[in-house]
Design an enzyme around this catalytic site. Structure first.
Site, PDB file in Angstrom:
ATOM      1  CG  ASP A 102      16.079   1.174  41.381  1.00 29.66           C
ATOM      2  OD1 ASP A 102      15.375   1.281  42.406  1.00 29.66           O
ATOM      3  OD2 ASP A 102      15.807   0.436  40.419  1.00 29.66           O
TER       4      ASP A 102
HETATM    5  N1  URA Z   1      11.809   1.419  37.962  1.00 27.30           N
HETATM    6  C1  URA Z   1      12.962   0.827  38.311  1.00 27.30           C
HETATM    7  O1  URA Z   1      13.131  -0.366  38.124  1.00 27.30           O
HETATM    8  N2  URA Z   1      13.913   1.581  38.879  1.00 27.30           N
HETATM    9  C2  URA Z   1      13.801   2.913  39.073  1.00 27.30           C
HETATM   10  O2  URA Z   1      14.721   3.547  39.571  1.00 27.30           O
HETATM   11  C3  URA Z   1      12.589   3.518  38.696  1.00 27.30           C
HETATM   12  C4  URA Z   1      11.607   2.748  38.142  1.00 27.30           C
END
Ligand code: URA
Length: 236
Positions: A102
């Protein structure tokens, strides 16, 4: 392939930079100085720079410590991407991130131009583990570890067994380590949300056998070393 392509694969610079190196007569193929970039070689040719032998690298593998705010993408018109963080010589060799973090997640991102490796590591069949450090707010239920171990049920799917380790308990948040073998959209955040907790900070620290190098500050990167490349070979 052209001689300049061979030299680019060795990480010696951009096309323009390696063309200059070739012009300056520092490159030999077998025992002959070659000053033409279009000279044809193959991956087994004996190419030397300043009399030192070079090895052709078909693919490039990089570990990057992604900063917050940066996108796990190759191109974006507004936001910085992981590719924008690289030196020019790595910008036009087809690198892309293996999977996505993310925008606000930091830590280990692998970049490669090896499509088979990316495909295989992301395949659910391969069960490649990913480990994260998370800061969680809200009260973790006492049986959180068991719930993770059994497989958290989300709205649209049931997660595979995950390992939860509680590292530090602070007044307003808890530091945990989580290992999952999948990579569904917002998976870690959604797993904690299902327990009534919120992920305030998320950092990926390992991907299969590859662990984020502690010497890399956020935004920094390096090529994978021999040991890490042996993991790549096992997954390819
Ligand atoms: N899980 C998440 O919620 N976000 C990420 O960036 C990676 C794994």
């Amino acid at each position: 392939m052209r001689l300049d392509k061979f030299l680019c694969s060795c990480g010696l610079g951009t096309r323009t930079e390696v063309k200059k190196i070739i012009k300056s007569k520092r490159v030999k193929v077998d025992d002959v100085i070659i000053d033409k970039s279009e000279f044809k070689v193959d991956e087994n040719s004996n190419v030397f720079l300043d009399n030192k032998p070079l090895t052709y690298n078909q693919y490039t593998y990089i570990m990057l410590n992604k900063p917050a705010g940066c996108l796990s993408a190759t191109k974006d018109n507004h936001k910085q991407t992981v590719i924008d963080l690289l030196e020019n010589k790595y910008k036009n060799i087809g690198l892309f991130p293996v999977g996505r973090l993310d925008k606000d997640t930091v830590g280990l991102v692998l970049l490669t131009n090896d499509g088979d490796f990316a495909h295989n590591t992301l395949s659910p069949k391969k069960h490649v583990s990913k480990t994260y450090i998370a800061h969680i707010s809200g009260n973790l239920p006492p049986d959180a570890k068991q719930i993770f171990n059994k497989g958290v049920t989300l709205k649209d799917f049931t997660c595979k067994s995950a390992e939860l380790i509680i590292k530090e308990v602070h007044q307003n948040y808890t530091v945990v380590q989580v290992t999952i073998v999948e990579g569904k959209y917002h998976q870690i955040k959604r797993m904690f949300l299902s327990l009534g907790c919120k992920v305030e900070y998320l950092k990926r620290i390992s991907f299969g056998d590859i662990t984020l190098d502690l010497n890399l500050k956020e935004g920094e990167y390096r090529l994978l070393n021999e040991k890490e490349l042996s993991f790549v070979k096992t997954v390819r």
